[in-house]
Structures are given as C-alpha cells and as structure tokens.
Scaffold this motif. Structure first.
Motif, PDB file in Angstrom:
ATOM      1  N   LYS A   1      -4.781   1.212  -7.803  1.00 58.52           N
ATOM      2  CA  LYS A   1      -5.159  -0.087  -7.247  1.00 58.52           C
ATOM      3  C   LYS A   1      -6.486  -0.009  -6.513  1.00 58.52           C
ATOM      4  N   GLY A   2      -6.999   1.191  -6.363  1.00 59.16           N
ATOM      5  CA  GLY A   2      -8.284   1.330  -5.688  1.00 59.16           C
ATOM      6  C   GLY A   2      -8.172   1.204  -4.188  1.00 59.16           C
ATOM      7  N   LEU A   3      -6.985   1.440  -3.647  1.00 59.67           N
ATOM      8  CA  LEU A   3      -6.832   1.399  -2.194  1.00 59.67           C
ATOM      9  C   LEU A   3      -7.553   2.602  -1.587  1.00 59.67           C
ATOM     10  N   THR A   4      -7.867   2.513  -0.311  1.00 62.33           N
ATOM     11  CA  THR A   4      -8.523   3.643   0.337  1.00 62.33           C
ATOM     12  C   THR A   4      -7.538   4.815   0.402  1.00 62.33           C
ATOM     13  N   SER A   5      -8.093   6.032   0.372  1.00 68.71           N
ATOM     14  CA  SER A   5      -7.211   7.207   0.405  1.00 68.71           C
ATOM     15  C   SER A   5      -6.325   7.171   1.623  1.00 68.71           C
ATOM     16  N   ARG A   6      -6.883   6.666   2.725  1.00 69.35           N
ATOM     17  CA  ARG A   6      -6.095   6.670   3.954  1.00 69.35           C
ATOM     18  C   ARG A   6      -4.850   5.804   3.792  1.00 69.35           C
ATOM     19  N   ARG A   7      -5.034   4.644   3.147  1.00 69.87           N
ATOM     20  CA  ARG A   7      -3.885   3.756   2.982  1.00 69.87           C
ATOM     21  C   ARG A   7      -2.874   4.348   1.998  1.00 69.87           C
ATOM     22  N   VAL A   8      -3.372   4.944   0.929  1.00 64.43           N
ATOM     23  CA  VAL A   8      -2.466   5.565  -0.042  1.00 64.43           C
ATOM     24  C   VAL A   8      -1.676   6.680   0.643  1.00 64.43           C
ATOM     25  N   MET A   9      -2.397   7.469   1.446  1.00 73.39           N
ATOM     26  CA  MET A   9      -1.763   8.640   2.070  1.00 73.39           C
ATOM     27  C   MET A   9      -0.704   8.227   3.080  1.00 73.39           C
ATOM     28  N   TRP A  10      -1.043   7.269   3.942  1.00 77.05           N
ATOM     29  CA  TRP A  10      -0.109   6.933   5.021  1.00 77.05           C
ATOM     30  C   TRP A  10       0.871   5.836   4.643  1.00 77.05           C
ATOM     31  N   ALA A  11       0.369   4.705   4.125  1.00 82.13           N
ATOM     32  CA  ALA A  11       1.261   3.557   3.906  1.00 82.13           C
ATOM     33  C   ALA A  11       2.141   3.743   2.681  1.00 82.13           C
ATOM     34  N   TYR A  12       1.675   4.493   1.696  1.00 79.91           N
ATOM     35  CA  TYR A  12       2.476   4.655   0.484  1.00 79.91           C
ATOM     36  C   TYR A  12       3.217   5.991   0.462  1.00 79.91           C
ATOM     37  N   ALA A  13       2.478   7.089   0.651  1.00 80.45           N
ATOM     38  CA  ALA A  13       3.129   8.393   0.511  1.00 80.45           C
ATOM     39  C   ALA A  13       3.880   8.803   1.780  1.00 80.45           C
ATOM     40  N   ALA A  14       3.173   8.908   2.896  1.00 83.20           N
ATOM     41  CA  ALA A  14       3.805   9.407   4.120  1.00 83.20           C
ATOM     42  C   ALA A  14       4.914   8.472   4.591  1.00 83.20           C
ATOM     43  N   ARG A  15       4.683   7.188   4.455  1.00 86.20           N
ATOM     44  CA  ARG A  15       5.666   6.192   4.891  1.00 86.20           C
ATOM     45  C   ARG A  15       7.017   6.392   4.200  1.00 86.20           C
ATOM     46  N   ASN A  16       6.983   6.825   2.946  1.00 82.01           N
ATOM     47  CA  ASN A  16       8.226   7.095   2.228  1.00 82.01           C
ATOM     48  C   ASN A  16       8.723   8.511   2.464  1.00 82.01           C
TER      49      ASN A  16
END
Lengths: 326, 327
Positions: free
Chosen positions: A229-244
């Motif tokens: 989706k072209g999200l920033t790495s920070r958002r992918v890392m925290w909101a998608y990966a770490a959050r789960n």
C-alpha cells in the motif's frame, strides 16, 4: 462484556481456591507456631503465656469449619495473624511495610524491561538479516544468566570496585524517610543497581519473545499488503506488524507482573533490599508460617489480578475477543 | 498501448541446495485497461512474477535479470526495478495495487476496514481532510457493495466475500492504473466467486484499470480475461486471447490444462489430465521443461529450449510443427 464477566467469575473462584488452600496447608502440617516459639525459648515459658500466645496466633481447638469461617472473617478485615520473626508485629503490617519497596523497584524495573525489550524485539525482527542479528547470541546468553549472578557482578563492579552505587538498603542511613527531595534522590540512587539487574536479566526474554512472534507476523499477508500500500515503514512496522505481534506477548507480561509482588527474591537478598522477597527469606529462615502464608496469599492474589489485567488488555487490543458468543 | 512491459525477467530463490529458478526469462506485456489472465500449476512462478513486478519479493528471493517498465498515460516510462525509497512508496498503490489471495489474511485483524482505507489516503493524499477521507472510504465501500456503516467493522466481522470486496475497495482507493489480483476468488465459494468476478469486470469498465488476474483455474480465466498467459516451470509457454486459447491451444501443456476440466453436458469421458509432476526448479530438465510430461514430445524437445514465438493471435514456445505448437 460477557467475556469479562465470565473471566471475573473465574478469577473469583480461583481466588477462593487459593485462600482456602492457604488455610488448609498449614493445618495439615505437624506442630504449630506456638510450639516453635516455645522451642526457641527452650521451654522456659509458663503455661499462661503459652495460652496467651495461642490466642494471639488464633490457634484454637474449635472445629475446622469454625476456624475456616473465622479465618475468612479475619481475612476480610485484612488480619493475617502475627509474625513470629517480628513478634508481635502483625503479618499484614510486615507486608504493608515491605510491599511498596518491592512494587516500586521490581514493578518499575519490569515495566522498563518490557518497554525496552519489546521495542528492541520489534526493531530486531524488522531489521532481520542485518548486523543486528549479532545481538541474538548476546540475548540468548543473557536469557540463560541467573538474576543473582548479574546482581553479584554488578555489585562487584559498580558497588565494591568502582564505588559508584551503594550495595545495600533502600535509602541512605543519613536521610529521614519522608516526602523530601533528598529522600527521593536517596531512594532512586539505591534502587539503580538492583533495577539494572532486573532489567538486564529479564530483558533478553522480552527481546527474544517479541522478535520471534514479530518475525512470524512479518510474513503475514496483511503486512505484505501494508507494504504494497506504500505506507511508511514506521506505520507498517508498528501499526500492522508489532500491533499484532504484541498480542501473544501480553500473557507473559501479565505473568511477570504477577510475580513482581513475589519480588525478585534473589535480587532483593543480594542488595539487602527491604522488599517482600527479603521478608519471605526471613520467614523461611525462622519457620515463620504466618508470615509465609500471608506473603504467599498476597502473591497468588497479585498473579490473579495481573492475569485479569491481561484479559482486560486483550479486550482493548484485540477486537476479536470482543465478539459476543452466543 | 502497453501500461507494463516485462522483459527477460528472472527471479531466483537462493537456498542451501542451490538456486531455485522460480521465474526465468519472462517477457510479458500488459495493455492499458485489459484483463490479463496468468495461469499455471502451483509453483509455476505466477505469484513470484506478480510479486516481482510489485517489488514485494523478500529474501531469499531476488531478481536476477530483466526489466520491468511502467508507462504512464503521458507516455513517460518508469523503470520499476530501479525505484527506491519514496518513489517506490508513491508507485505502490497509486499506480499499482494488489489484491491478495485470501482477504482473510490480507486485512489487518486489529484495525477497522475504514481505517485500512484511510491510512492509504492519509499517506498518498496528505491534502485530503479527515472528512474527505471518510467520505471517500464510504464511497469506495458502497461502490463494491458494502454498506457505509461497515466502515467501522473489523475484518473478522465480515464474511469472506465481503472481506474480498473490502480488499478490492482498498485497491481502488487511489485509482491505480494496474491492479494485480493474486487468486482473489480462490478461497470463496462459487456463487460469491461469480459476484466478485462480475464486480471486477464492472469496475474495470468504470475506472479503466488494467488487471493481472492470477489463478490456477483456467476455465475461470477464460471467462474473465481478455488475454491469457500460461506459465510452466517459471516460463511463459503460451499467450493469446482467451478465445483463441480456448478454441485452438498451441502448447501441449495448455491443451492438457484445458482437458483437465469435465464437461457439464455430453457423454461421460475419461479426463486425461497431465501425467507426472512439475519439475524441480533447482535443476529443470534440459530443453523444454515440459517434455518429460508431454505426450507429443520428440527427441529435439529434450535438447533445445523453445523460445516464445509470435503467431497470429498470440505467442507460443513449442518446437512442434516448426515452432507453431500443436495446432
């Protein structure tokens, strides 16, 4: 909310079981605290005094059922009997005096360890395959090192050799306890080494635990899609990966929070820290059953409360647990 | 009028026991606004090809050769494989979006569907206000047949079909030129599958994006695609319009695939299928990779590698009949 109500019911039941076991176990053992005290005084006690002590310890010849009800009644008033070690201080007072030190030291250190360890785990999983993987053997080593060894090493290096930090007590002998800046500084100063011990010794678990789950999570389709989706790495890392990835780690955090109250017994002993752990050791040394019983009760209740908090955290963090089941 | 041109693309998976050539020497064009079907058995490299184009490959996969060029509407060309950092982030989703196989797993389970559309808009269209973003999310969801109040639902609260619709809505968010659909309907039952296919076709008419539709289900491709490319062992072995492929397949492998489907009417017949198993891509057979399974193979097939040759309405890579394939 039915989920929480069910969990709450479960915890109440478990608490009752813990309390009842706490009542039964000492009564299944031979002897009683008074006999211990008498033995300690080499038998030079007159029968009236023995009788008074028996009453003070709440030992009676009443039926077990009657005793159980009395025990529950006393518990409701926070009465846990009298300590033998600190006779005639009440166990509840001993615990109330030492609990804040343990919760303050171990609780804060556990929190710090969790925050730093989890964040490091997230970052190390994200940067897997880079030089950061070199930290893993170190983490595995720290994971295997016992608390008291870290404590002894720190005491030796920073306490005895370099003399940067004090090696015992919770605050200096020269300061008066009270709400003063001087006292607070002294407490922080004395807490530094034990806190670092706990953080160092427990952080490796957090790093490894979080990294492992996180690496699995990074392979999930929703993380790949977030990247696509072209999200920033920070958002992918925290909101998608770490959050789960954090979800499976909540339980282990709750368990460690529960054991905060048990104190890091060894750490407290090495640093002569006046927390629950030190009290427990004294209780064991003096065969102080009322004190041990009280401490164990507080520990079991703390574990239950921590687990309930973990359930609450799940409900907040994972929408799937909020689903009402018919 | 190509929107995407893939030339000589090769992708290897590096493993301890040698490199697996998952995709080798693939050249393929995607025309503006067309639905290109990409078919082949599991492990034929179709998903790897799609991920390479979307730049989603992760180690141990790496692109070893070839180029991928994206052509904007104004004619300017973008070397997709050379994009880095912010350019790549901008290319993703604005120009090329992806719908993954299982919407069950491609939606973040702890964030609402609306928020998953919203974060795309927030990153790529920072000028939109919160209200505009909400409006757009609702509009997109309604466009794929999901009611506005579902914006606040979590993925687990939606049915499989709805989740896949939501994934398509997310893909549409920035009006991309290309949407790669990697088995978007495989996990759904046939009725829902049909609805989604109709939806995709209708959306294509409306927005004019090109689709790379990946599936192992050739009969489904025949229905939805304008053109079809058949992959075997990491190579494209035949391309052609859906009609031509159906009527007169040129590659024995395509023929085999077509013969693997039973007819609904007519006499009961034995399905020949394709004997054997796909080759080990670490050491593919010499010559045409399909020759060990091919009933029509001749001696030459195990010696020289057939190249993709342009025919009347497609291409084929087969040595039979002087390179014209079986028909």
């Amino acid at each position: 909310m039915r989920f929480l109500a069910r969990r709450l019911g479960f915890y109440l039941l478990t608490a009752w079981a813990a309390i009842t076991l706490n009542f039964l176990i000492p009564r299944l053992m031979p002897g009683d605290p008074v006999e211990l005290l008498v033995a300690r005084m080499k038998g030079n006690v007159d029968p009236a005094a023995i009788d008074a002590m028996r009453r003070a310890f709440g030992i009676s010849d009443a039926s077990p059922w009657r005793q159980y009800l009395d025990y529950l009644g006393n518990l409701a008033h926070g009465e846990l009997g009298r300590s033998i070690t600190f006779f005639p201080t009440e166990v509840s007072t001993v615990i109330a005096d030492s609990l804040p030190w343990t919760v303050g030291l171990v609780g804060v250190a556990t929190l710090i360890s969790y925050l730093i360890g989890t964040s490091l785990g997230v970052i190390m999983a994200w940067k897997r395959g880079t030089w950061l993987d070199g930290v893993l053997p170190a983490a595995t080593f720290m994971h295997a090192v016992p608390y008291f060894w870290v404590a002894l090493a720190l005491v030796f290096v920073f306490g005895v050799t370099l003399r940067w930090f004090p090696v015992s007590r919770a605050y200096g002998l020269d300061v008066m306890p009270g709400l003063t800046g001087e006292f607070a500084r002294s407490v922080l100063y004395h807490a530094t080494l034990p806190a670092i011990t706990i953080v160092l010794a427990s952080m490796a678990d957090r790093i490894l635990g979080m990294r492992n789950v996180m690496v699995t999570t990074l392979g999930e389709d929703y993380v790949v899609m977030a990247e696509a989706k072209g999200l920033t790495s920070r958002r992918v890392m925290w909101a998608y990966a770490a959050r789960n990835a954090i979800l499976p780690n909540i339980t282990s955090f709750a368990l460690s929070l529960g054991f905060v109250v048990g104190g890091s017994v060894l750490t407290e002993i090495v640093f002569s820290y006046p927390g629950i752990g030190s009290m427990l050791l004294k209780g064991v040394e003096n065969e102080d059953f009322p004190l041990m019983q009280g401490i164990f009760l507080v520990i079991s209740l703390a574990v239950l409360v921590a687990n309930f908090l973990a359930d609450l955290a799940y409900v907040v963090l994972d929408p799937r647990t909020r689903q009402e089941t018919e | 009028m190509n929107v995407l041109e893939i030339r000589g693309l090769g992708v290897d998976y590096l493993s301890g026991s040698g490199a697996v050539h998952a995709v080798s020497g693939v050249s393929l064009d995607l025309r503006r606004g067309e639905i290109l079907g990409l078919a082949g058995e599991s492990g034929s490299g179709k998903s790897t090809l799609a991920n390479a184009v979307a730049r989603l490959l992760r180690p141990p996969a790496s692109i070893t050769s070839g180029s991928v060029v994206y052509r904007r509407q104004d004619g300017s060309a973008v070397d997709v494989l050379a994009l880095g950092g912010n350019e790549l982030r901008a290319f993703r989703w604005k120009e090329l979006a992806v719908v993954f196989q299982s919407a069950m797993n491609s939606l973040n389970p702890v964030i609402t569907v609306g928020a998953q559309i919203d974060d795309v808009l927030r990153v790529h269209a920072p000028r939109m206000s919160r209200n505009e973003r909400t409006e757009r999310s609702v509009e997109l969801l309604q466009r794929v047949g999901i009611s506005a109040d579902r914006r606040r639902s979590y993925p687990h609260e939606l049915s499989g079909g709805m989740r896949q619709r939501a994934a398509i809505a997310i893909a549409l968010a920035l009006n991309p030129e290309i949407i790669i659909m990697d088995e978007p309907t495989t996990a759904l039952d046939v009725v829902v599958q049909r609805d989604i296919l109709a939806e995709i076709r209708a959306l294509r008419e409306e927005y004019g994006f090109a689709v790379v539709f990946i599936t192992h289900d050739l009969s489904l491709l025949m229905e939805i695609s304008d053109r079809i490319a058949i992959m075997y062992a990491g190579r494209v072995v035949e391309t052609g319009t859906a009609k031509a492929l159906h009527r007169a397949p040129r590659h024995p492998y395509t023929l085999g695939l077509l013969r693997s489907f039973p007819r609904l009417r007519g006499p009961r017949e034995e399905l020949p299928g394709i004997p054997g198993v796909p080759p080990d891509l670490r050491s593919p057979p010499p010559g045409c990779a399909f020759h060990p399974r091919c009933a029509m193979a001749v001696a030459e097939c195990s010696e020289s590698l057939p190249v993709l040759r342009t025919e009347a309405d497609g291409e084929v890579a087969c040595l039979l009949n002087d390179g014209r394939g079986v028909s």
